[in-house]
Design a protein around this motif. Sequence first.
Motif, PDB file in Angstrom:
ATOM      1  N   VAL A 141      -7.958  11.377 -12.332  1.00 55.54           N
ATOM      2  CA  VAL A 141      -7.966   9.836 -12.304  1.00 55.54           C
ATOM      3  C   VAL A 141      -6.942   9.416 -11.456  1.00 55.54           C
ATOM      4  CG1 VAL A 141      -7.567   7.770 -13.624  1.00 55.54           C
ATOM      5  CG2 VAL A 141      -8.891   9.788 -14.538  1.00 55.54           C
ATOM      6  N   LEU A 142      -5.887  10.108 -11.323  1.00 61.96           N
ATOM      7  CA  LEU A 142      -4.637   9.502 -10.401  1.00 61.96           C
ATOM      8  C   LEU A 142      -5.036   9.562  -9.025  1.00 61.96           C
ATOM      9  CD1 LEU A 142      -1.507  10.603 -12.878  1.00 61.96           C
ATOM     10  CD2 LEU A 142      -2.283   8.292 -12.311  1.00 61.96           C
ATOM     11  N   THR A 143      -5.589  10.396  -8.685  1.00 60.58           N
ATOM     12  CA  THR A 143      -5.948  10.812  -7.257  1.00 60.58           C
ATOM     13  C   THR A 143      -6.860   9.623  -6.555  1.00 60.58           C
ATOM     14  OG1 THR A 143      -7.759  12.400  -7.820  1.00 60.58           O
ATOM     15  CG2 THR A 143      -5.620  13.299  -7.183  1.00 60.58           C
ATOM     16  N   ARG A 144      -7.704   8.924  -7.286  1.00 69.66           N
ATOM     17  CA  ARG A 144      -8.360   7.829  -7.061  1.00 69.66           C
ATOM     18  C   ARG A 144      -7.424   6.816  -6.434  1.00 69.66           C
ATOM     19  NH1 ARG A 144      -9.928   4.530  -4.599  1.00 69.66           N
ATOM     20  NH2 ARG A 144     -11.814   3.433  -4.543  1.00 69.66           N
ATOM     21  N   PRO A 145      -6.448   5.956  -7.361  1.00 70.79           N
ATOM     22  CA  PRO A 145      -5.612   5.150  -6.532  1.00 70.79           C
ATOM     23  C   PRO A 145      -4.951   5.574  -5.527  1.00 70.79           C
ATOM     24  CG  PRO A 145      -5.032   5.697  -8.772  1.00 70.79           C
ATOM     25  CD  PRO A 145      -6.235   6.445  -8.858  1.00 70.79           C
ATOM     26  N   LEU A 146      -4.588   6.778  -5.747  1.00 74.36           N
ATOM     27  CA  LEU A 146      -3.692   7.356  -4.512  1.00 74.36           C
ATOM     28  C   LEU A 146      -4.206   7.443  -3.383  1.00 74.36           C
ATOM     29  CD1 LEU A 146      -1.086   8.999  -3.254  1.00 74.36           C
ATOM     30  CD2 LEU A 146      -2.276  11.029  -4.353  1.00 74.36           C
ATOM     31  N   GLY A 147      -5.818   7.796  -3.266  1.00 77.65           N
ATOM     32  CA  GLY A 147      -6.436   7.884  -1.868  1.00 77.65           C
ATOM     33  C   GLY A 147      -6.855   6.604  -1.664  1.00 77.65           C
ATOM     34  N   ALA A 148      -6.846   5.449  -2.434  1.00 77.73           N
ATOM     35  CA  ALA A 148      -7.211   4.182  -1.960  1.00 77.73           C
ATOM     36  C   ALA A 148      -6.068   3.691  -1.358  1.00 77.73           C
ATOM     37  CB  ALA A 148      -7.927   3.449  -3.414  1.00 77.73           C
ATOM     38  N   SER A 149      -4.983   3.726  -1.913  1.00 78.51           N
ATOM     39  CA  SER A 149      -3.798   3.070  -1.440  1.00 78.51           C
ATOM     40  C   SER A 149      -3.375   3.827   0.054  1.00 78.51           C
ATOM     41  CB  SER A 149      -2.499   3.287  -2.121  1.00 78.51           C
ATOM     42  OG  SER A 149      -2.574   2.897  -3.533  1.00 78.51           O
ATOM     43  N   VAL A 150      -3.815   5.197  -0.148  1.00 78.68           N
ATOM     44  CA  VAL A 150      -3.666   5.728   1.481  1.00 78.68           C
ATOM     45  C   VAL A 150      -4.570   5.044   2.556  1.00 78.68           C
ATOM     46  CG1 VAL A 150      -3.963   7.750   2.963  1.00 78.68           C
ATOM     47  CG2 VAL A 150      -2.671   7.718   0.580  1.00 78.68           C
ATOM     48  N   GLY A 151      -6.013   4.780   2.084  1.00 80.72           N
ATOM     49  CA  GLY A 151      -6.880   4.186   2.873  1.00 80.72           C
ATOM     50  C   GLY A 151      -6.475   2.999   3.395  1.00 80.72           C
TER      51      GLY A 151
ATOM     52  N   LEU B 158       3.968  10.303  -7.517  1.00 82.97           N
ATOM     53  CA  LEU B 158       4.719  10.590  -8.256  1.00 82.97           C
ATOM     54  C   LEU B 158       4.420  10.855  -9.446  1.00 82.97           C
ATOM     55  CD1 LEU B 158       7.940   8.186  -7.205  1.00 82.97           C
ATOM     56  CD2 LEU B 158       7.965  10.837  -6.911  1.00 82.97           C
ATOM     57  N   ALA B 159       3.268  10.134 -10.133  1.00 86.02           N
ATOM     58  CA  ALA B 159       2.861  10.180 -11.419  1.00 86.02           C
ATOM     59  C   ALA B 159       2.009  11.401 -11.476  1.00 86.02           C
ATOM     60  CB  ALA B 159       1.635   9.073 -11.615  1.00 86.02           C
ATOM     61  N   ILE B 160       1.461  11.698 -10.257  1.00 83.46           N
ATOM     62  CA  ILE B 160       0.535  13.306 -10.115  1.00 83.46           C
ATOM     63  C   ILE B 160       1.537  14.255 -10.298  1.00 83.46           C
ATOM     64  CG2 ILE B 160      -0.837  14.582  -8.755  1.00 83.46           C
ATOM     65  CD1 ILE B 160      -2.338  12.109  -7.774  1.00 83.46           C
ATOM     66  N   ALA B 161       2.937  14.146  -9.642  1.00 79.75           N
ATOM     67  CA  ALA B 161       3.935  15.103  -9.592  1.00 79.75           C
ATOM     68  C   ALA B 161       4.191  15.217 -11.066  1.00 79.75           C
ATOM     69  CB  ALA B 161       4.845  14.734  -8.812  1.00 79.75           C
ATOM     70  N   ALA B 162       4.577  14.164 -11.736  1.00 83.23           N
ATOM     71  CA  ALA B 162       4.931  14.180 -13.135  1.00 83.23           C
ATOM     72  C   ALA B 162       3.931  14.991 -14.227  1.00 83.23           C
ATOM     73  CB  ALA B 162       4.955  12.847 -13.740  1.00 83.23           C
TER      74      ALA B 162
ATOM     75  N   TYR C  77       0.759  -1.231   0.086  1.00 87.65           N
ATOM     76  CA  TYR C  77       0.089   0.087   0.125  1.00 87.65           C
ATOM     77  C   TYR C  77       0.779   1.146   0.152  1.00 87.65           C
ATOM     78  CZ  TYR C  77      -3.496  -3.525   1.433  1.00 87.65           C
ATOM     79  OH  TYR C  77      -4.439  -4.576   1.581  1.00 87.65           O
ATOM     80  N   TRP C  78       2.028   1.245   0.957  1.00 89.47           N
ATOM     81  CA  TRP C  78       2.416   2.490   1.049  1.00 89.47           C
ATOM     82  C   TRP C  78       3.591   2.703  -0.181  1.00 89.47           C
ATOM     83  CZ3 TRP C  78       2.882   6.990   3.305  1.00 89.47           C
ATOM     84  CH2 TRP C  78       4.223   7.599   3.396  1.00 89.47           C
ATOM     85  N   LEU C  79       4.095   1.797  -1.033  1.00 90.03           N
ATOM     86  CA  LEU C  79       4.962   2.080  -2.198  1.00 90.03           C
ATOM     87  C   LEU C  79       3.852   2.323  -3.343  1.00 90.03           C
ATOM     88  CD1 LEU C  79       7.648  -0.689  -2.238  1.00 90.03           C
ATOM     89  CD2 LEU C  79       7.922   1.890  -1.723  1.00 90.03           C
ATOM     90  N   ALA C  80       2.777   1.934  -3.142  1.00 90.88           N
ATOM     91  CA  ALA C  80       1.648   2.216  -4.305  1.00 90.88           C
ATOM     92  C   ALA C  80       1.570   3.714  -4.096  1.00 90.88           C
ATOM     93  CB  ALA C  80       0.600   1.090  -4.307  1.00 90.88           C
ATOM     94  N   ALA C  81       1.087   4.180  -2.872  1.00 86.24           N
ATOM     95  CA  ALA C  81       0.883   5.510  -2.781  1.00 86.24           C
ATOM     96  C   ALA C  81       1.600   6.501  -3.379  1.00 86.24           C
ATOM     97  CB  ALA C  81       0.406   5.769  -1.228  1.00 86.24           C
ATOM     98  N   VAL C  82       3.122   5.952  -3.043  1.00 88.53           N
ATOM     99  CA  VAL C  82       4.383   6.786  -3.402  1.00 88.53           C
ATOM    100  C   VAL C  82       4.120   6.802  -4.873  1.00 88.53           C
ATOM    101  CG1 VAL C  82       6.670   7.048  -3.457  1.00 88.53           C
ATOM    102  CG2 VAL C  82       5.396   6.518  -1.420  1.00 88.53           C
ATOM    103  N   LEU C  83       4.058   5.706  -5.759  1.00 91.79           N
ATOM    104  CA  LEU C  83       3.902   5.456  -7.051  1.00 91.79           C
ATOM    105  C   LEU C  83       2.988   6.527  -7.795  1.00 91.79           C
ATOM    106  CD1 LEU C  83       5.080   4.352  -9.686  1.00 91.79           C
ATOM    107  CD2 LEU C  83       3.338   2.304  -9.202  1.00 91.79           C
ATOM    108  N   PHE C  84       1.845   6.475  -7.260  1.00 93.38           N
ATOM    109  CA  PHE C  84       0.770   7.427  -7.787  1.00 93.38           C
ATOM    110  C   PHE C  84       1.070   8.815  -7.338  1.00 93.38           C
ATOM    111  CE2 PHE C  84      -1.700   3.297  -7.477  1.00 93.38           C
ATOM    112  CZ  PHE C  84      -1.711   3.019  -8.819  1.00 93.38           C
TER     113      PHE C  84
END
Length: 282
Positions: free
Chosen positions: A220-230, A195-199, A186-193
């Motif tokens: 779109v990318l904030t959805r998997p980011l939020g889900a990973s954090v949750g 970084l994608a938003i930052a890009a 979960y944590w690394l997935a959140a970091v990955l998304f």
Amino acid sequence: MTYETSETSAVPGTGGPVAPAVPARHRLRRNKVPEVTVYFWIIKVLCTTVGETAADLLDEKAGLGLTGVSLLMSALLAGVLVAQFRTHAYRAGVYWLAVALISVVGTLISDNLTDNMGVPLETSTAVFAIALTVVFVVWFRRERTLSIHSIDTTGRESFYWLAVLFTFALGTAAGDLVSERMDLGYWLAAVLFALAIAAVAVAHFALGLDAVWSFWIAYVLTRPLGASVGDYLSQPTGDGGLGLGTVVTSVLFLAVILGLVGYLAVTRKDVTAPKREAELPA
């Protein structure tokens, strides 16, 4: 020049002239969605987190099953969207309640396809991506703009909420696909998304990526980011989470959302100034 009425008219019963009618091009039209500020993105990510944890919580605790919960939340969303469409301008409370509910419903749609119908994540991700693309194409062909600064007609608002629904469903399916195939945790997935938003932000501010497409890609990318954090906060420690549970995580994030939405409702920091019709895109 187009006018709403003739240049002069009489007050009924008096026959006397009144002031010239206001030209249609001078009428003010109000946007139905908030200005994109840092508050917007914070609340959006929090809503996506709640969408993930609340969907899991309802599925586990309500005793209605995934299908029953989906029908219940869809009915609630429909009611809130009716209220949203009846407003004449952006109202923070109604708008963000609709976003929170559509986050839950979008998650449940994806989960139903995967868990109840056995649709592979690759297929559901592709289907939602195509559906979102179709919405954008039809929206642009009819309205000639995808800008969220011009959500000031019923047609544009309908396209907007349909697009939002598919972004949540797509983000859920794509996020699950990445998490399962890459097995990042979960944590690394959140970091990955993140970084994608930052890009995307760099591509917009430094490389000139179109603002409209930058917004929707980030949305779109904030959805998997939020889900990973949750998931990271709520899932058991043995599964790679912090073990807070879905109840604590949902309540915590809902409290923050309510605080921020209440602040915006009072300060109106995210209200777009009304534009005259002549200033709006065709």
